[in-house]
Design a protein around this motif. Structure first.
Motif, short mmCIF file in Angstrom:
data_model
loop_
_atom_site.label_atom_id
_atom_site.label_comp_id
_atom_site.label_asym_id
_atom_site.label_seq_id
_atom_site.Cartn_x
_atom_site.Cartn_y
_atom_site.Cartn_z
N ILE A 149 19.15 -2.64 18.92
CA ILE A 149 18.31 -3.01 17.78
C ILE A 149 19.17 -3.25 16.54
O ILE A 149 18.93 -4.19 15.77
CB ILE A 149 17.26 -1.92 17.52
N SER A 150 20.18 -2.42 16.37
CA SER A 150 21.07 -2.60 15.22
C SER A 150 21.80 -3.93 15.30
O SER A 150 21.92 -4.65 14.30
CB SER A 150 22.08 -1.44 15.17
N ASN A 151 22.30 -4.28 16.48
CA ASN A 151 23.00 -5.56 16.65
C ASN A 151 22.06 -6.73 16.44
O ASN A 151 22.45 -7.75 15.86
CB ASN A 151 23.62 -5.63 18.05
N GLY A 211 20.86 -11.18 14.07
CA GLY A 211 19.64 -11.96 13.96
C GLY A 211 19.32 -12.35 12.53
O GLY A 211 19.08 -13.52 12.24
N ILE A 212 19.32 -11.38 11.60
CA ILE A 212 18.99 -11.69 10.21
C ILE A 212 20.07 -12.55 9.58
O ILE A 212 19.77 -13.50 8.84
CB ILE A 212 18.77 -10.39 9.42
N LEU A 215 19.26 -16.47 8.27
CA LEU A 215 19.41 -16.96 6.90
C LEU A 215 20.42 -18.10 6.81
O LEU A 215 20.18 -19.11 6.13
CB LEU A 215 19.83 -15.80 5.99
N ILE A 216 21.56 -17.96 7.48
CA ILE A 216 22.56 -19.04 7.42
C ILE A 216 22.01 -20.30 8.06
O ILE A 216 22.14 -21.41 7.52
CB ILE A 216 23.86 -18.60 8.11
N ALA A 217 21.38 -20.16 9.22
CA ALA A 217 20.83 -21.32 9.92
C ALA A 217 19.73 -21.98 9.10
O ALA A 217 19.61 -23.21 9.06
CB ALA A 217 20.29 -20.89 11.29
N MET A 218 18.91 -21.17 8.44
CA MET A 218 17.82 -21.72 7.64
C MET A 218 18.37 -22.56 6.49
O MET A 218 17.91 -23.69 6.24
CB MET A 218 16.95 -20.59 7.09
N GLY A 275 18.29 -19.03 14.68
CA GLY A 275 19.20 -17.96 14.25
C GLY A 275 18.79 -16.62 14.82
O GLY A 275 19.63 -15.83 15.26
N ILE A 276 17.49 -16.33 14.81
CA ILE A 276 17.00 -15.06 15.37
C ILE A 276 17.24 -15.02 16.88
O ILE A 276 17.71 -14.02 17.42
CB ILE A 276 15.51 -14.89 15.06
N VAL A 277 16.90 -16.14 17.55
CA VAL A 277 17.13 -16.19 19.00
C VAL A 277 18.61 -16.00 19.32
O VAL A 277 18.98 -15.26 20.24
CB VAL A 277 16.62 -17.53 19.57
N GLY A 278 19.45 -16.66 18.54
CA GLY A 278 20.89 -16.50 18.74
C GLY A 278 21.34 -15.07 18.54
O GLY A 278 22.18 -14.56 19.28
N GLY A 279 20.75 -14.41 17.53
CA GLY A 279 21.12 -13.02 17.29
C GLY A 279 20.75 -12.12 18.45
O GLY A 279 21.51 -11.24 18.84
#
Length: 421
Positions: free
Chosen positions: A155-157, A162-163, A167-170, A197-201
Motif C-alpha cells: 500500500i505504501s508503494n 501511484g500518486i 500528478l506528473i502524468a496529469m 499514472g495510478i495504474v502504473g503505480g
C-alpha cells in the motif's frame, strides 16, 4: 386593391430563380466576411508568446510542475520508506561509520549509539545489528516480519508511485490542449493521464523493489555504478506510464511511442540522481524532490524533442489568437474548427464553423478539404474545396492563418561524409 403591392405565391418562392438568388446573396455575404478578415494586417506574434508556444518549453515546464506537485503531496502525506528499507539504510550508514579511518573510536561509538537509539523501534534494524544472531537466524526473522508487513509495504508503494505518477502524468497530458486553450480536451487528457499514472503505480509497486534488488541495487550505498543503474531502470519503468495519456486518447501509435520514450528517459535520469542526492545531502525529502522533478522535467523535454525529430507534417499558426502555436499532424483526418472536439481548436471566431476544414494524410503528403460550415477556406489566397498541400502553403481559416510545413524525403535521408545521400 393597392396596385403598388406585389403578390407572391408559395410556388413563386420555390422557383429555381429564387433559390439561385438566395444562394448568390449567401455567397456574397461569405465573401464580404472573408474580405474583412484577410484585409486586416495580421499582428506578428510576440517573441514571448512564441517562446510559450514552443513545445520543449511548455512540456518541460508542465512536467516540472507535475514533479513539484507530486513531491508536495508526498511531503504533506509524510511518505517514508518501508521499515525494512530504512533499516537497511541505517545499517549501511553504520558500516560506513565503522570503516571510516578518519573517525576516532570514541566518535564511531557515539555515532553508532545515536543511530541505535533513533532506530530502536525498527524491528528490522534490531535484527540487523544483533550480533548474537547468525546470518541464517537473521534471514529467517526478517522473512517472518516481511510477511507480516507485506500488505502495508505494498500500500505504501502504491501511494508513493501511484500518486506521484498520477500528478506528473496529469500535468504532462493536459499541457498540449491547455496551451491551445482547449479546456474540454485538457480535462479528458488529464483524466486519462492521471488514470494511467495510478495504474502504473500499482503495476510498478508489484515488482519495483524486486526489480531493484535483482539488478544489484543495495540501499544505503552509491559506491557502485551498478546500483545507480538499478535505480535508473526501476524509475525508468515508472516513467514509462507517465506520458502515455495523449497517445491513448488520440489512439495513435506514433504519439504513444514518443510518450513512452520521453517517460523512460525522465525516469532514468531521476532514478540515477535519487540515491546520489540522498547520500550527498543526507536528506530523503530532497532526493525525492530532485528525483520527481527530474522525471517530470526530462520526460516533458524528451517527449517534445523526440516528437519534433519524428514529425513529418505540421501546421504553424502565423496569425490569430494562438499565433506561434504548432500542430503536428497525427490524426487522419485532422479536423479544424470552433468545436473543442477538433484536433485544431479555433475559439472566439464567429467566421469559423464547428467543423470547418479537414487535413487528410495521404500517400506522400497531406490534402486540405474545405467543409461548408463557415467562410471559405483558402490556400495561398484562393478558395479551395480539396487540394494537395505543399511545404510553405499559406492556409486561411477564418481569422487564423497557418503555414503548412513538411519534411521532404531528402530531410530524412541518412548522411555520409557530411552530405545527404
Amino acid at each position: 386593391m393597392d396596385e403598388n403591392k406585389i403578390s407572391i405565391s408559395w410556388d413563386d418562392l420555390r422557383t429555381r430563380k429564387v433559390e439561385q438568388r438566395v444562394s448568390a446573396m449567401q455567397a456574397m455575404r461569405r465573401n464580404r466576411e472573408y474580405a474583412q478578415i484577410t484585409d486586416a494586417a495580421p499582428e506578428p506574434p510576440k517573441r514571448l508568446k512564441n517562446l510559450w508556444y514552443n513545445a520543449a518549453i511548455y512540456m518541460s515546464l508542465f512536467g516540472l510542475l507535475g514533479g513539484l506537485a507530486a513531491w508536495g503531496c508526498g511531503t504533506m502525506l509524510h511518505f517514508k520508506n518501508s521499515a525494512r528499507i530504512e533499516a537497511r539504510n541505517a545499517k549501511g550508514e553504520i558500516e560506513k561509520v565503522r570503516s571510516d579511518v578518519l573517525l576516532t573510536p570514541e566518535n564511531r561509538s557515539m555515532i553508532v549509539d545515536q543511530m541505535a537509539r533513533e532506530f530502536r523501534n525498527n524491528p528490522y534494524f534490531v535484527i540487523y545489528v544483533n550480533e548474537a544472531m547468525s546470518d541464517a537466524q537473521k534471514k529467517a526473522a526478517i522473512e517472518r516480519i516481511s510477511t507480516r508487513d507485506k500488505n502495508r509495504e505494498f500500500i505504501s508503494n502504491v501511494l508513493v508511485f501511484g500518486i506521484s505518477g498520477m500528478l506528473i502524468a496529469m500535468f504532462l497530458s493536459f499541457a498540449e490542449p491547455l496551451v491551445s486553450r482547449n479546456i474540454p480536451s485538457a480535462i479528458i487528457n488529464g483524466s486519462v493521464g492521471a488514470t494511467l499514472g495510478i495504474v502504473g503505480g500499482v503495476i510498478v509497486a508489484l515488482f519495483a523493489e524486486k526489480l531493484y534488488a535483482a539488478l544489484g541495487g543495495v540501499d544505503g550505498s552509491v559506491t557502485s555504478g551498478r546500483q545507480i543503474f538499478a535505480r535508473s531502470i526501476q524509475w525508468g519503468v515508472v516513467g514509462l506510464f507517465l506520458t502515455l495519456g495523449p497517445g491513448l486518447v488520440m489512439r495513435n501509435g506514433k504519439k504513444l511511442l514518443i510518450g513512452a520514450t520521453g517517460g523512460l528517459a525522465g525516469g532514468a535520469v531521476g532514478g540515477a540522481l535519487f540515491d546520489v542526492i540522498r547520500n550527498m545531502t543526507g536528506s530523503q525529502d530532497l532526493s525525492w524532490l530532485v528525483g520527481l522533478g527530474c522525471i517530470g522535467l526530462v520526460a516533458g523535454l524528451a517527449s517534445a524533442l523526440v516528437e519534433s525529430a519524428a514529425k513529418s507534417g505540421w501546421l504553424k499558426v502565423t496569425a490569430g489568437l494562438i499565433a506561434g502555436k504548432q500542430f503536428i499532424l497525427y490524426r487522419n483526418p485532422t479536423f479544424i474548427g470552433s468545436s473543442p472536439d477538433n484536433q485544431i481548436y479555433l475559439f472566439k471566431d464567429p467566421s469559423v464553423g464547428r467543423r470547418h476544414a479537414a487535413i487528410h494524410i495521404v500517400n506522400g503528403g497531406c490534402e486540405l478539404e474545405d467543409l461548408p460550415l463557415g467562410v471559405a477556406t483558402t490556400v495561398n489566397g484562393r478558395p479551395i474545396s480539396r487540394t494537395r498541400l505543399r511545404g510553405g502553403d499559406q492556409i486561411q481559416v477564418g481569422g487564423t492563418r497557418f503555414v503548412f510545413q513538411e519534411k521532404q524525403p531528402s530531410d530524412l535521408a541518412p548522411k555520409r561524409n557530411g552530405r545527404k545521400r
